[in-house]
Design a protein around this motif. Sequence first.
Motif, PDB file in Angstrom:
ATOM      1  N   ASP A 158       0.188   5.250   0.546  1.00  0.00           N
ATOM      2  CA  ASP A 158      -0.278   5.323   1.929  1.00  0.00           C
ATOM      3  C   ASP A 158       0.919   5.342   2.864  1.00  0.00           C
ATOM      4  OD1 ASP A 158      -2.757   5.124   0.844  1.00  0.00           O
ATOM      5  OD2 ASP A 158      -3.098   3.040   1.442  1.00  0.00           O
TER       6      ASP A 158
ATOM      7  N   HIS B 134      -0.086   2.771  -3.509  1.00  0.00           N
ATOM      8  CA  HIS B 134      -1.105   3.795  -3.250  1.00  0.00           C
ATOM      9  C   HIS B 134      -0.555   5.037  -2.564  1.00  0.00           C
ATOM     10  CE1 HIS B 134      -3.989   0.844  -4.509  1.00  0.00           C
ATOM     11  NE2 HIS B 134      -3.615   0.004  -3.569  1.00  0.00           N
TER      12      HIS B 134
ATOM     13  N   ASN C  59       0.826  -1.214   0.000  1.00  0.00           N
ATOM     14  CA  ASN C  59       0.000   0.000   0.000  1.00  0.00           C
ATOM     15  C   ASN C  59       0.856   1.258   0.000  1.00  0.00           C
ATOM     16  OD1 ASN C  59      -2.465  -1.348  -0.079  1.00  0.00           O
ATOM     17  ND2 ASN C  59      -2.547  -1.532   2.143  1.00  0.00           N
ATOM     18  N   HIS C  60       1.996   1.217   0.667  1.00  0.00           N
ATOM     19  CA  HIS C  60       2.884   2.381   0.679  1.00  0.00           C
ATOM     20  C   HIS C  60       3.461   2.637  -0.712  1.00  0.00           C
ATOM     21  CE1 HIS C  60       5.791   5.318   2.004  1.00  0.00           C
ATOM     22  NE2 HIS C  60       6.771   4.587   1.498  1.00  0.00           N
TER      23      HIS C  60
END
Length: 164
Positions: free
Chosen positions: A94, A92, A88-89
């Motif tokens: 995040d 996306h 996710n980092h």
Amino acid sequence: MSLLTFLPFIVLIGAMFLMTRSAKKKQQQAAEMRDSMQPGTGVRTIGGMYATVKELHDETVLLEVAPGVYAVYAKNAIGAVLSDEEYNHIVHGDDPEAAPADEELPAVPDDASSLTEAGEPAGDAKIDLGKKPEAGKDAEADTAAEAAPEEAAPSKDGKADGEK
């Protein structure tokens, strides 16, 4: 024959054994990593593409490379299985250590007018891109030459543009 004559061969065989042992160990770790894949896991291919595992088969993997876009890859093409936080980092953006959503971020203006200095209107400053007159030349002659349209100058062959 003495032991010294066989020493180079023994060293060579020992080096080959150590190299093949480390290569087998790396292959075994890669196989264990690929076996740890589950549907929904984020992966990186050996080509550097990030995707989500949708289906696992004996020798292939179905990856979702974008929402609604699927591709079939060989299991050997999976370079790394990523944790959910890492995937996710990277994909996306995040950030788990980012500020909570209820904290107010600084306001960003819709236009750049508030970013210019207070005394200077944004579009009024004009920049002179013309050449400066050289010292010793008459400035009036330069301005008159700039204002007059240029005459058609002959080219290298002695003909003006457009002449045959």
